[in-house]
Design a protein around this motif. Structure first.
Motif, PDB file in Angstrom:
ATOM      1  N   ILE A  48      -4.753  68.760  -0.484  1.00 14.88           N
ATOM      2  CA  ILE A  48      -4.774  68.717  -1.952  1.00 14.88           C
ATOM      3  C   ILE A  48      -4.311  67.353  -2.451  1.00 14.88           C
ATOM      4  O   ILE A  48      -4.927  66.769  -3.357  1.00 14.88           O
ATOM      5  CB  ILE A  48      -3.884  69.834  -2.560  1.00 14.88           C
ATOM      6  N   ASN A  49      -3.261  66.812  -1.868  1.00 13.68           N
ATOM      7  CA  ASN A  49      -2.782  65.487  -2.274  1.00 13.68           C
ATOM      8  C   ASN A  49      -3.833  64.407  -2.031  1.00 13.68           C
ATOM      9  O   ASN A  49      -3.964  63.476  -2.830  1.00 13.68           O
ATOM     10  CB  ASN A  49      -1.479  65.136  -1.556  1.00 13.68           C
ATOM     11  N   ALA A  50      -4.590  64.523  -0.961  1.00 14.53           N
ATOM     12  CA  ALA A  50      -5.657  63.552  -0.689  1.00 14.53           C
ATOM     13  C   ALA A  50      -6.733  63.610  -1.771  1.00 14.53           C
ATOM     14  O   ALA A  50      -7.225  62.572  -2.225  1.00 14.53           O
ATOM     15  CB  ALA A  50      -6.267  63.805   0.688  1.00 14.53           C
ATOM     16  N   ILE A  51      -7.081  64.805  -2.218  1.00 17.27           N
ATOM     17  CA  ILE A  51      -8.070  64.961  -3.295  1.00 17.27           C
ATOM     18  C   ILE A  51      -7.536  64.341  -4.579  1.00 17.27           C
ATOM     19  O   ILE A  51      -8.247  63.607  -5.276  1.00 17.27           O
ATOM     20  CB  ILE A  51      -8.423  66.452  -3.513  1.00 17.27           C
ATOM     21  N   LEU A  52      -6.276  64.625  -4.911  1.00 17.06           N
ATOM     22  CA  LEU A  52      -5.681  64.074  -6.132  1.00 17.06           C
ATOM     23  C   LEU A  52      -5.603  62.552  -6.087  1.00 17.06           C
ATOM     24  O   LEU A  52      -5.896  61.874  -7.084  1.00 17.06           O
ATOM     25  CB  LEU A  52      -4.290  64.670  -6.359  1.00 17.06           C
TER      26      LEU A  52
END
Length: 123
Positions: A48-52
């Motif tokens: 999720i952090n990579a997407i954000l």
């Protein structure tokens, strides 16, 4: 009559000597055990952090000046994921800005978005 139980490391099962509340024989075993235990949760959070981060980078690249209008297609071609954002801001008029950290966007119509940078008054 005293019963002694042999305490073993939770990771490698080596016999423990020392403190009675000791659970691991070394820092390596403690870290290995906790990494296995938390691996699935941490993997999801990292994803999720990579997407954000990617969304924020795209917004930053498309909006170097502070405010610009861009097309949906331009954002989508770069791989922007509209399902992930960190927070929203609703104006007094009811417009909803979506933010990826300090970079935001507002849907103007079916094809266009206004990209902005977070101002101090936006929480």
């Amino acid at each position: 009559m005293t019963t002694t139980t042999t305490r073993t490391c939770k990771e490698c099962n080596q016999t423990l000597n020392g403190r009675k509340d000791q659970k691991f024989c070394s820092d390596y075993c403690r870290n290995a055990y906790n990494n296995k235990k938390n691996g699935t949760v941490n993997k999801y959070v990292r994803h999720i952090n990579a997407i954000l981060r990617k969304n924020r980078r795209i917004l930053d690249e498309l909006n170097p000046s502070g405010k610009v209008t861009v097309s949906l297609m331009m954002m989508a071609e770069r791989g922007f994921n509209f399902h992930y954002y960190t927070n929203t801001y609703t104006t007094k008029k009811g417009a909803v800005y979506f933010f990826c950290y300090d970079r935001g966007y507002l849907k103007v119509d079916q094809e266009n978005y206004i990209l902005v940078r977070k101002q101090e008054y936006v929480k």
